[in-house]
Design an enzyme around this catalytic site. Structure first.
Site, PDB file in Angstrom:
ATOM      1  CE  LYS A  40      -3.658   2.366   2.564  1.00  0.00           C
ATOM      2  NZ  LYS A  40      -3.088   3.695   2.704  1.00  0.00           N
ATOM      3  N   PRO A 122      -5.519   6.538  21.898  1.00  0.00           N
ATOM      4  CG  PRO A 122      -6.010   6.038  24.126  1.00  0.00           C
ATOM      5  CD  PRO A 122      -5.590   5.411  22.841  1.00  0.00           C
ATOM      6  CB  ALA A 151      -9.173  23.000  13.902  1.00  0.00           C
ATOM      7  CG  HIS A 176      -8.044  14.051  20.735  1.00  0.00           C
ATOM      8  ND1 HIS A 176      -8.817  14.927  20.026  1.00  0.00           N
ATOM      9  CD2 HIS A 176      -8.008  12.918  20.000  1.00  0.00           C
ATOM     10  CE1 HIS A 176      -9.237  14.351  18.908  1.00  0.00           C
ATOM     11  NE2 HIS A 176      -8.758  13.121  18.872  1.00  0.00           N
TER      12      HIS A 176
END
Ligand code: NAD
Length: 314
Positions: A40, A122, A151, A176
């Protein structure tokens, strides 16, 4: 160290969105792609290179191996298992921690001494794992933290207030994830406090929490609709890398290392505003938090600390 050389580890949706952003933006001289899926990665190399005639500057793009890290300025880690629908970021932790340790050992064996930027989830915990495994000074390892969350917040506020997102200076701090928060006292539109704007225009302040909740839900909503999120984080990562390469001292809410009671914490990576330069995190931009905000940061940190105990040290 080669100026403008970046190694990307993990050529999935997130990594390749960052790579595509870099090719379009310029500012990176060399990009090396690494993934366990070598086939890939070779295909990604070819596909990206075919866009070169339309890029603003020449960029060497090639599939490679870990020895390429030795003279890189920045290594970005986006490898790992992506979040599944309904799965929390925290549930991903165990698998991805093992992957981070393995990848970091390989990076360090090359003799690398630049800046590592982690996006794998995470992210606050993964950044901790990478920093601990690498043995690099803590400022040289950082995570994407709440850069994407901030953002999203700026975009939603911009849309609501009909003001350019460039003039929205609002930050999401903490994990986050679900336990993040916005220190609204420090959020500005242009040079006016956002809370004053809301008061002056008779908008209820409760709308601010609604907007934050919308940010928190947006990752789940995108994953439910299209299985993964990648353009927003790809652009966020490209911006963080550019700040390191350009030594531009941008303020970004990266996952940075807190120690010795900074924000009341010790030995943890978490999303806080920080000044980013060629060395990674130059310094933290300390914000005075209300008691309620401090409690939210503490609870964000408790979530990460519990996982450090279970996954990293356990
Ligand atoms: P993806 O599945 O498309 O790509 C992951 C890639 O990692 C794959 O190409 C896979 O082959 C590779 N990989 C797996 N194990 C590896 C190893 N040991 N060595 C090298 N490569 C390896 O997933 P994605 O959508 O690109 O997401 C990547 C990561 O980014 C996930 O952890 C996801 O949760 C995270 N993410 C973070 C944010 C953020 O704001 N920090 C946002 C979105 C996604």
């Amino acid at each position: 160290m080669k100026k403008g050389k970046v190694v990307l580890i993990g050529t999935g949706f997130v990594g390749m969105s960052m790579a595509y952003t870099m090719l379009n933006r310029g500012g990176v001289n060399e990009l090396v792609l690494i993934d366990i899926d070598e086939n890939k990665t070779k295909g990604e190399e070819m596909d990206l290179n075919h866009g070169m005639p339309f890029a603003p500057q020449k960029m060497t793009i090639k599939a490679g191996d870990y020895d390429e890290c030795k003279d890189a300025q920045v290594v970005v880690i986006t490898a790992g298992v992506a979040q599944k629908p309904g799965q929390s970021r925290l549930e991903l932790a165990k698998t991805n921690a093992g992957i981070m340790k393995d990848i970091t050992k390989r990076i360090m064996t090359s003799g690398f001494n630049g800046v590592i930027i982690v996006a794998s989830n995470p992210v606050d915990l993964m950044t901790y794992v990478v920093a601990r495994t690498s043995g690099l000074p803590k400022n040289q390892v950082l995570g994407s933290g709440t850069v994407l969350d901030s953002a999203r917040l700026r975009f939603i506020l911009s849309d609501y207030l009909k003001i350019s997102s460039k003039n929205i200076h609002a930050y999401i701090m903490g994990e986050h994830g679900d336990s993040s928060f916005v220190p609204w006292n420090h959020a500005y539109v242009g040079c006016k406090k956002i809370t004053d704007i809301f008061r002056d225009s008779n908008r209820p302040l409760s709308k601010l929490d609604e907007i934050h909740q919308k940010v928190v839900n947006s990752a789940y909503e995108i994953i439910e609709k299209k299985k993964a999120t990648y353009y927003g984080i790809g652009m966020s990562l490209s911006k963080i890398v550019k700040s390191v390469l350009d030594n531009d001292n941008s303020i970004l809410t990266v996952s940075a290392y807190l120690k010795d009671g900074e924000y009341g914490q010790d030995d943890i990576y978490i999303g806080v505003p920080a000044v980013i330069n060629k060395n990674g995190v130059r310094e933290l931009l300390f914000l005075e938090l209300t008691d309620e905000e401090q409690e939210k940061l503490n609870s964000s940190c408790r979530i990460i600390k519990d996982m450090i105990g279970d996954i990293v040290l356990g």
